[in-house]
Motif scaffolding. Structure first.
Motif, PDB file in Angstrom:
ATOM      1  N   PHE A  72      -5.669   8.422  -3.864  1.00 19.97           N
ATOM      2  CA  PHE A  72      -5.011   8.666  -2.651  1.00 19.97           C
ATOM      3  C   PHE A  72      -4.505   8.899  -0.795  1.00 19.97           C
ATOM      4  O   PHE A  72      -3.949   7.590  -0.761  1.00 19.97           O
ATOM      5  CB  PHE A  72      -3.851   9.407  -3.285  1.00 19.97           C
ATOM      6  N   PHE A  73      -6.024   9.924  -0.761  1.00 18.78           N
ATOM      7  CA  PHE A  73      -6.014   9.432   0.563  1.00 18.78           C
ATOM      8  C   PHE A  73      -6.312   8.269   1.216  1.00 18.78           C
ATOM      9  O   PHE A  73      -6.350   7.695   2.263  1.00 18.78           O
ATOM     10  CB  PHE A  73      -7.105  10.346   0.781  1.00 18.78           C
ATOM     11  N   LEU A  74      -7.212   7.930   0.572  1.00 23.85           N
ATOM     12  CA  LEU A  74      -7.964   6.068   0.961  1.00 23.85           C
ATOM     13  C   LEU A  74      -6.294   5.378   0.585  1.00 23.85           C
ATOM     14  O   LEU A  74      -6.665   5.174   1.749  1.00 23.85           O
ATOM     15  CB  LEU A  74      -9.377   5.408   0.272  1.00 23.85           C
ATOM     16  N   SER A  75      -5.567   5.205  -0.294  1.00 27.93           N
ATOM     17  CA  SER A  75      -4.221   4.058   0.265  1.00 27.93           C
ATOM     18  C   SER A  75      -3.343   4.647   1.305  1.00 27.93           C
ATOM     19  O   SER A  75      -3.158   3.592   1.723  1.00 27.93           O
ATOM     20  CB  SER A  75      -4.200   4.470  -1.208  1.00 27.93           C
ATOM     21  N   LEU A  76      -3.687   6.023   1.541  1.00 27.32           N
ATOM     22  CA  LEU A  76      -2.500   7.027   2.422  1.00 27.32           C
ATOM     23  C   LEU A  76      -3.160   6.015   4.078  1.00 27.32           C
ATOM     24  O   LEU A  76      -2.396   5.376   4.779  1.00 27.32           O
ATOM     25  CB  LEU A  76      -2.559   8.017   2.595  1.00 27.32           C
ATOM     26  N   MET A  77      -4.699   6.091   4.390  1.00 24.82           N
ATOM     27  CA  MET A  77      -5.474   5.500   5.323  1.00 24.82           C
ATOM     28  C   MET A  77      -4.646   3.988   5.884  1.00 24.82           C
ATOM     29  O   MET A  77      -4.546   4.320   6.453  1.00 24.82           O
ATOM     30  CB  MET A  77      -6.869   6.255   5.032  1.00 24.82           C
ATOM     31  N   ILE A  78      -5.076   3.522   4.542  1.00 29.51           N
ATOM     32  CA  ILE A  78      -4.914   2.014   5.221  1.00 29.51           C
ATOM     33  C   ILE A  78      -3.297   1.277   4.776  1.00 29.51           C
ATOM     34  O   ILE A  78      -2.863   0.996   6.018  1.00 29.51           O
ATOM     35  CB  ILE A  78      -5.106   1.154   3.549  1.00 29.51           C
ATOM     36  N   THR A  79      -2.399   2.641   3.861  1.00 28.31           N
ATOM     37  CA  THR A  79      -1.259   1.645   4.658  1.00 28.31           C
ATOM     38  C   THR A  79      -1.014   2.562   6.054  1.00 28.31           C
ATOM     39  O   THR A  79       0.038   2.101   6.610  1.00 28.31           O
ATOM     40  CB  THR A  79      -0.068   3.296   3.802  1.00 28.31           C
ATOM     41  N   GLY A  80      -1.757   3.581   6.894  1.00 23.86           N
ATOM     42  CA  GLY A  80      -1.080   4.079   7.985  1.00 23.86           C
ATOM     43  C   GLY A  80      -1.965   3.590   8.854  1.00 23.86           C
ATOM     44  O   GLY A  80      -0.805   1.713   9.967  1.00 23.86           O
ATOM     45  N   TYR A  81      -2.810   2.776   8.296  1.00 22.64           N
ATOM     46  CA  TYR A  81      -3.104   1.657   9.302  1.00 22.64           C
ATOM     47  C   TYR A  81      -2.177   0.422   9.677  1.00 22.64           C
ATOM     48  O   TYR A  81      -2.028  -0.037  11.020  1.00 22.64           O
ATOM     49  CB  TYR A  81      -4.315   0.793   9.291  1.00 22.64           C
ATOM     50  N   LEU A  82      -2.208   0.373   8.235  1.00 21.20           N
ATOM     51  CA  LEU A  82      -1.485  -1.685   8.315  1.00 21.20           C
ATOM     52  C   LEU A  82       0.013  -1.081   9.214  1.00 21.20           C
ATOM     53  O   LEU A  82       0.480  -2.283   9.465  1.00 21.20           O
ATOM     54  CB  LEU A  82      -0.828  -1.932   6.774  1.00 21.20           C
ATOM     55  N   ILE A  99      -0.439  -1.493  12.441  1.00 19.22           N
ATOM     56  CA  ILE A  99      -0.531  -2.447  13.336  1.00 19.22           C
ATOM     57  C   ILE A  99       0.650  -3.634  12.444  1.00 19.22           C
ATOM     58  O   ILE A  99       0.847  -4.798  14.043  1.00 19.22           O
ATOM     59  CB  ILE A  99      -2.002  -3.702  12.354  1.00 19.22           C
ATOM     60  N   SER A 100       1.523  -3.773  12.057  1.00 20.00           N
ATOM     61  CA  SER A 100       2.573  -4.374  12.004  1.00 20.00           C
ATOM     62  C   SER A 100       3.818  -4.195  12.989  1.00 20.00           C
ATOM     63  O   SER A 100       4.305  -4.874  13.372  1.00 20.00           O
ATOM     64  CB  SER A 100       2.985  -4.363   9.941  1.00 20.00           C
ATOM     65  N   ARG A 101       3.101  -3.179  13.967  1.00 20.96           N
ATOM     66  CA  ARG A 101       4.526  -2.545  14.805  1.00 20.96           C
ATOM     67  C   ARG A 101       3.996  -3.272  16.052  1.00 20.96           C
ATOM     68  O   ARG A 101       4.692  -3.670  16.814  1.00 20.96           O
ATOM     69  CB  ARG A 101       4.626  -0.980  14.825  1.00 20.96           C
ATOM     70  N   ARG A 102       2.307  -3.246  16.228  1.00 23.09           N
ATOM     71  CA  ARG A 102       1.915  -3.401  17.650  1.00 23.09           C
ATOM     72  C   ARG A 102       1.973  -4.903  17.456  1.00 23.09           C
ATOM     73  O   ARG A 102       1.613  -5.554  18.946  1.00 23.09           O
ATOM     74  CB  ARG A 102       0.642  -3.364  17.467  1.00 23.09           C
ATOM     75  N   ILE A 103       1.939  -6.038  16.510  1.00 22.52           N
ATOM     76  CA  ILE A 103       1.455  -7.284  16.508  1.00 22.52           C
ATOM     77  C   ILE A 103       2.494  -7.918  16.794  1.00 22.52           C
ATOM     78  O   ILE A 103       3.713  -7.631  16.190  1.00 22.52           O
ATOM     79  CB  ILE A 103       0.715  -7.995  15.647  1.00 22.52           C
ATOM     80  N   ASP A 104       3.045  -9.678  16.499  1.00 20.99           N
ATOM     81  CA  ASP A 104       4.087 -10.065  16.890  1.00 20.99           C
ATOM     82  C   ASP A 104       4.093 -10.519  15.234  1.00 20.99           C
ATOM     83  O   ASP A 104       3.038 -10.721  14.809  1.00 20.99           O
ATOM     84  CB  ASP A 104       3.665 -11.660  17.599  1.00 20.99           C
ATOM     85  N   PHE A 114       1.060  -1.552   0.010  1.00 22.56           N
ATOM     86  CA  PHE A 114       0.098  -0.050   0.431  1.00 22.56           C
ATOM     87  C   PHE A 114       0.820   1.403   0.407  1.00 22.56           C
ATOM     88  O   PHE A 114       0.799   2.494  -0.617  1.00 22.56           O
ATOM     89  CB  PHE A 114      -0.995  -0.415   1.166  1.00 22.56           C
ATOM     90  N   THR A 115       2.591   1.322   0.443  1.00 24.28           N
ATOM     91  CA  THR A 115       3.107   2.313  -0.044  1.00 24.28           C
ATOM     92  C   THR A 115       3.319   2.279  -0.893  1.00 24.28           C
ATOM     93  O   THR A 115       3.368   3.350  -1.293  1.00 24.28           O
ATOM     94  CB  THR A 115       4.314   2.041   1.215  1.00 24.28           C
ATOM     95  N   ILE A 116       3.040   1.517  -2.038  1.00 20.68           N
ATOM     96  CA  ILE A 116       3.761   1.423  -3.273  1.00 20.68           C
ATOM     97  C   ILE A 116       2.905   2.377  -4.098  1.00 20.68           C
ATOM     98  O   ILE A 116       2.953   3.086  -4.913  1.00 20.68           O
ATOM     99  CB  ILE A 116       3.885   0.460  -3.781  1.00 20.68           C
ATOM    100  N   LEU A 117       1.525   1.869  -3.715  1.00 21.00           N
ATOM    101  CA  LEU A 117       1.075   2.414  -4.737  1.00 21.00           C
ATOM    102  C   LEU A 117       0.322   3.625  -3.880  1.00 21.00           C
ATOM    103  O   LEU A 117      -0.152   4.415  -4.982  1.00 21.00           O
ATOM    104  CB  LEU A 117      -1.180   1.360  -3.852  1.00 21.00           C
ATOM    105  N   THR A 118       0.195   4.293  -2.257  1.00 21.84           N
ATOM    106  CA  THR A 118       0.290   5.465  -2.220  1.00 21.84           C
ATOM    107  C   THR A 118       0.989   6.874  -3.613  1.00 21.84           C
ATOM    108  O   THR A 118       0.975   7.343  -3.496  1.00 21.84           O
ATOM    109  CB  THR A 118       0.563   6.016  -0.599  1.00 21.84           C
TER     110      THR A 118
END
Length: 131
Positions: free
Chosen positions: A39-49, A52-57, A8-12
Motif C-alpha cells: 500500500f505504501f509503495l503504491s501510495l508513493m508511486i501515485t504521489g510521484y506520478l 510529475i503529471s502536473r509539471r510536464i506538458d 496507481f490511485t485505484i491500486l492504492t
C-alpha cells in the motif's frame, strides 16, 4: 502521466481496502505487513506520478483530442545484421553455466564478455558503417 497516476490511485485504494480486510479474516502478520508495505509503495508511486503529471506538458495520450500522429516519432536505430548481441547473449549463458560448474568458467566468460561488449559498443566506429 495522468492515466498512470489514476491506475496507481485505484491500486492504492484497493490495497487500502484489502489490507485491513485481510487482517480481520486471517490474523496473519506476515501477509498483513506485506500488504501494508505494498500500500505504501503504491501510495508513493501515485504521489510521484501525480506530481510529475502536473509539471510536464500533456502527452498526446493525456489529451482529450489527442491524435495518434502526435505520438509518432523516431523509434530508434536497430542494427540490421550484427553478430555482437548474439555473442553477448552467449557470454551471459556461459556465465550462468559457469556459476553452476565452476568459477574458472566465469572468469573465461568475463574475458569473452569484455570482448563482445566492446565489439557491440564500438561496432559503428570503424569499417563501412563508421560515423
Amino acid at each position: 502521466m495522468k492515466v498512470e497516476a489514476w491506475i496507481f490511485t485505484i491500486l492504492t485504494v484497493f490495497f487500502l481496502i484489502v489490507t485491513p480486510s485481510y487482517w480481520l479474516v486471517t490474523h496473519e502478520t506476515t501477509g498483513t505487513a506485506a500488504l501494508t508495505l505494498t500500500f505504501f509503495l503504491s501510495l508513493m508511486i501515485t504521489g510521484y506520478l501525480t506530481l510529475i503529471s502536473r509539471r510536464i506538458d500533456a502527452r498526446p495520450e493525456d489529451k482529450q483530442e489527442g491524435e495518434i500522429v502526435e505520438g509518432a516519432g523516431e523509434v530508434g536505430f536497430f542494427s540490421p545484421h550484427s553478430i555482437w548481441p548474439l555473442l553477448c547473449a552467449l557470454t551471459l549463458a556461459l556465465v550462468m553455466v559457469g556459476l553452476v560448474l565452476g568459477w574458472w568458467m566465469v572468469i573465461i566468460a568475463g574475458a569473452l564478455g569484455m570482448a563482445s561488449l566492446t565489439g557491440l559498443i564500438y561496432e559503428y566506429y570503424r569499417g563501412d558503417y563508421a560515423h
